[in-house]
Design a protein around this motif. Structure first.
Motif, PDB file in Angstrom:
ATOM      1  N   TYR A   8       0.861  -1.142  -0.023  1.00 13.24           N
ATOM      2  CA  TYR A   8      -0.060   0.009   0.020  1.00 13.24           C
ATOM      3  C   TYR A   8       0.968   1.085   0.040  1.00 13.24           C
ATOM      4  CZ  TYR A   8      -3.692   3.352   1.151  1.00 13.24           C
ATOM      5  OH  TYR A   8      -4.459   4.304   1.354  1.00 13.24           O
ATOM      6  N   SER A   9       0.727   1.951  -1.254  1.00 15.78           N
ATOM      7  CA  SER A   9       1.545   3.520  -0.947  1.00 15.78           C
ATOM      8  C   SER A   9       0.723   4.368  -1.572  1.00 15.78           C
ATOM      9  CB  SER A   9       2.768   3.116  -1.818  1.00 15.78           C
ATOM     10  OG  SER A   9       2.429   2.732  -2.921  1.00 15.78           O
ATOM     11  N   LEU A  31      -2.484  -3.877 -10.238  1.00 14.77           N
ATOM     12  CA  LEU A  31      -3.891  -3.564 -10.282  1.00 14.77           C
ATOM     13  C   LEU A  31      -3.919  -2.639  -9.315  1.00 14.77           C
ATOM     14  CD1 LEU A  31      -6.820  -4.475 -11.807  1.00 14.77           C
ATOM     15  CD2 LEU A  31      -7.006  -5.744  -9.728  1.00 14.77           C
ATOM     16  N   HIS A  32      -4.216  -1.295  -9.176  1.00 12.69           N
ATOM     17  CA  HIS A  32      -4.436  -0.374  -8.267  1.00 12.69           C
ATOM     18  C   HIS A  32      -5.647   0.133  -7.807  1.00 12.69           C
ATOM     19  CE1 HIS A  32      -0.026   0.260  -8.891  1.00 12.69           C
ATOM     20  NE2 HIS A  32      -0.240   0.292 -10.365  1.00 12.69           N
ATOM     21  N   SER A  33      -5.676   0.159  -6.462  1.00 11.03           N
ATOM     22  CA  SER A  33      -7.375   0.503  -6.075  1.00 11.03           C
ATOM     23  C   SER A  33      -7.246   1.234  -4.717  1.00 11.03           C
ATOM     24  CB  SER A  33      -8.094  -0.670  -5.906  1.00 11.03           C
ATOM     25  OG  SER A  33      -7.547  -1.801  -5.127  1.00 11.03           O
ATOM     26  N   PRO A  72       5.088  -5.758  11.977  1.00 13.10           N
ATOM     27  CA  PRO A  72       4.915  -4.376  11.251  1.00 13.10           C
ATOM     28  C   PRO A  72       5.074  -4.336   9.873  1.00 13.10           C
ATOM     29  CG  PRO A  72       6.889  -4.300  12.569  1.00 13.10           C
ATOM     30  CD  PRO A  72       6.283  -5.898  12.866  1.00 13.10           C
ATOM     31  N   SER A  73       4.175  -3.970   8.946  1.00 12.13           N
ATOM     32  CA  SER A  73       4.516  -3.689   7.671  1.00 12.13           C
ATOM     33  C   SER A  73       3.286  -2.977   7.270  1.00 12.13           C
ATOM     34  CB  SER A  73       4.473  -5.147   6.833  1.00 12.13           C
ATOM     35  OG  SER A  73       2.858  -5.311   6.650  1.00 12.13           O
ATOM     36  N   SER A  74       3.406  -2.437   5.961  1.00 10.19           N
ATOM     37  CA  SER A  74       2.273  -1.462   5.594  1.00 10.19           C
ATOM     38  C   SER A  74       0.862  -1.905   5.966  1.00 10.19           C
ATOM     39  CB  SER A  74       2.385  -1.109   4.118  1.00 10.19           C
ATOM     40  OG  SER A  74       2.104  -2.316   3.141  1.00 10.19           O
TER      41      SER A  74
END
Ligand SMILES: Cc1cc2nc3c(=O)[nH]c(=O)nc-3n(C[C@H](O)[C@H](O)[C@H](O)COP(=O)(O)OP(=O)(O)OC[C@H]3O[C@@H](n4cnc5c(N)ncnc54)[C@H](O)[C@@H]3O)c2cc1C
Length: 375
Positions: free
Chosen positions: A175-176, A188-190, A372-374
Motif C-alpha cells: 500500500y502506498s 491492479l491499483h485501487s 509491522p508492515s504497511s
C-alpha cells in the motif's frame, strides 16, 4: 470516483459488487475459481432451529434468511435460483413437539419461518415421496438456493453495472497511497481492498503482517440426476450429515461432509460417498431409486474460525482494507446479507463507521497484526 478491488467472487464478493453504487465506485472482482464453497454448496436456507448458542450468529442468520425476500426482488431471482420450498425436519418422533415449540417461539422475531406443521406419516410421504412414512416437522419458510446459478445470474447484472472481472490468483503487494494487487503478472491499483476469499483471506493477509483465524474445511456432496418431478419437493434436514435437497428438473443433492483435516484437497472420495449414502439410507423408502440414478460429486472448501462464527468489517480501521470470511456451513444464508451490509456501509461513506457488533465479534478478534508492515 473511488476504485474498489474485491478479491473472491463467491456469494459475499458478488453480492457486495452488485450492491455497490456504480456512481461512486469503479469495482473489479478478482477470482481464481478454485475450491469455491458457493458453487459447491447444498443450498439450504433454514437457520431457525439451529441449536447453536452463539446469539450474534443466530441474529445474523435470522436476518440473513429474512433478507432473501429483498434479494429475490432486487435481482429478480426465479425459482430455479431460489425457491421457498419449505423444509422437513427429520428427528426422532419424541423430539418433534419440542422442536415445533422452539419454532413457534422463534417465529415471534422471525415471521418468515411461516407455517409450522407436524406432519403425520402420510403427509410426509406426500410432501417428499422418496422418504419412508414417518412423522416430521414442516416449516414452510425454509428455502433452497442454487449457489452456482445465483452467481451466474448476479454476474450478468454486475456486468451491466460496469463491474470488471479478472480471472486469476491475486496477491497483495503493498500500500502506498493505493493498493497494489498482482494478478496474472499485472498490477491492479485501487483505493479500497475487500477480501472475500473464503479461507484464502489468510494467505492474502499474511504478507501484510496479519495472522488470520480462519481455516479450510473440505465439504463433499453427491448430486443425482433423477427422473422425478422434484420442483416442489421440500428440503429434508436430517440430524447427521446427510441432508436431501431436491432442486428443479429432478436434480437432488445429498450432503454434505465436514472434513477438517483435508486442507485444500478437492478430490472426491469413495469414503465420503459411503458416509453420505449410509447417513440417509434408513430414511429412504427404496434407497436404490435414488442410488441407481447418474451421480456426480461436488467438492468445495468452506472457511471456518476457532469459534465457528463469521467475521466481516474494516481490518485497517482506516476505511481502506476490509475482510469477510469464516461463514462455515451457513454461508449461503448469511453471505448475501453480509455483502449487502458491507455495500451499504460503503455507499454511505463519510457517515458514521458501520457497526456490525450485533452480528459478529470485532474483526480484530480474528485478524491480528503480528508484524509491522504497511497496513
Ligand atoms: C459442500 C458444501 C455445502 C454447503 N451447504 C450449505 C447450505 O446448505 N447452506 C448454507 O447456508 N451454506 C452452505 N455451505 C456454506 C456456504 O457455501 C459458504 O459458507 C459460502 O458459500 C462462502 O461464501 P464466500 O463468498 O465467503 O466464499 P467462497 O464461495 O468460497 O468464495 C471465495 C472465492 O475466493 C476465491 N479466492 C480465494 N483466494 C483467492 C485469491 N488469492 N485470488 C483470487 N481468488 C481467490 C476462491 O477461488 C473462491 O471463488 C456449504 C458449503 C459447502 C462446501
Amino acid at each position: 470516483m473511488k476504485t474498489i478491488t474485491i478479491i473472491g467472487g463467491g456469494i459475499i464478493g458478488m453480492t457486495l459488487a452488485v450492491y455497490l453504487d456504480p456512481t461512486q465506485y469503479e469495482v473489479t472482482v478478482v477470482d481464481q475459481h478454485i475450491g469455491q464453497a458457493t458453487s459447491a454448496s447444498a443450498g439450504i436456507i433454514s437457520p431457525w432451529l439451529s441449536k447453536r448458542r452463539n446469539k450474534k450468529w443466530y441474529h445474523l442468520a435470522q436476518d440473513g434468511a429474512a433478507f432473501f425476500e429483498k434479494l429475490v426482488k432486487d435481482f429478480a431471482l426465479d425459482r430455479r435460483i431460489y425457491a421457498p420450498s419449505g423444509t422437513l425436519i427429520l428427528r426422532p418422533e419424541e423430539e418433534l413437539l419440542a422442536l415445533a415449540a422452539l419454532a413457534e417461539s422463534r417465529k415471534k422475531a422471525a415471521p418468515e419461518i411461516g407455517e409450522i406443521q407436524l406432519l403425520n406419516r402420510t403427509q410426509t410421504k406426500q410432501a417428499l415421496p422418496l422418504l419412508k412414512a414417518r412423522p416430521t416437522l414442516f416449516i414452510s419458510g425454509g428455502g433452497r438456493l442454487d449457489g452456482r446459478a445465483y452467481l451466474l445470474h448476479i454476474r450478468e447484472i454486475a456486468k451491466q453495472r460496469n463491474v470488471q472481472f479478472i480471472e486469476g490468483k491475486a496477491m497483495i503487494q503493498k500500500y502506498s497511497g493505493s493498493w497494489d494487487v498482482l494478478v496474472n503478472g499485472q498490477s491492479l491499483h485501487s483505493d479500497i481492498l475487500c477480501l472475500t476469499a473464503g479461507p484464502g483471506v489468510h494467505g492474502l493477509l499474511a504478507p501484510l503482517g496479519y495472522q488470520v483465524d480462519v481455516r479450510p474445511q473440505k465439504g463433499q456432496l453427491l448430486s443425482f440426476a433423477t427422473p422425478f418431478k422434484t420442483d416442489d419437493w421440500p428440503v429434508a434436514m436430517l440430524a447427521g450429515e446427510g441432508d436431501l435437497i431436491p432442486f428443479a428438473n429432478g436434480n437432488i443433492l445429498l450432503g454434505a461432509t465436514h472434513e477438517n483435516d483435508a486442507k485444500w484437497d478437492l478430490t472426491p472420495t469413495q469414503a465420503a460417498k459411503q458416509q453420505l449414502m449410509t447417513g440417509i439410507h434408513d430414511f429412504l423408502e427404496e434407497p436404490n431409486l435414488l442410488y441407481q440414478t447418474p451421480l456426480s460429486f461436488r467438492v468445495g472448501t468452506r472457511a471456518y474460525t476457532s469459534d465457528f462464527a463469521p467475521f466481516f468489517g474494516d481490518v485497517s480501521g482506516q476505511g481502506i482494507l476490509y475482510a469477510a470470511s469464516g461463514l462455515g456451513s451457513s454461508g449461503l444464508t448469511t453471505g448475501p446479507y453480509i455483502g449487502y451490509l458491507l455495500a451499504s456501509s460503503f455507499n454511505q461513506s463519510g457517515q458514521q463507521r458501520a457497526d456490525f457488533s450485533q452480528y459478529s465479534k470485532p474483526v480484530s478478534d480474528y485478524v491480528r497484526k503480528i508484524s509491522p508492515s504497511s497496513h
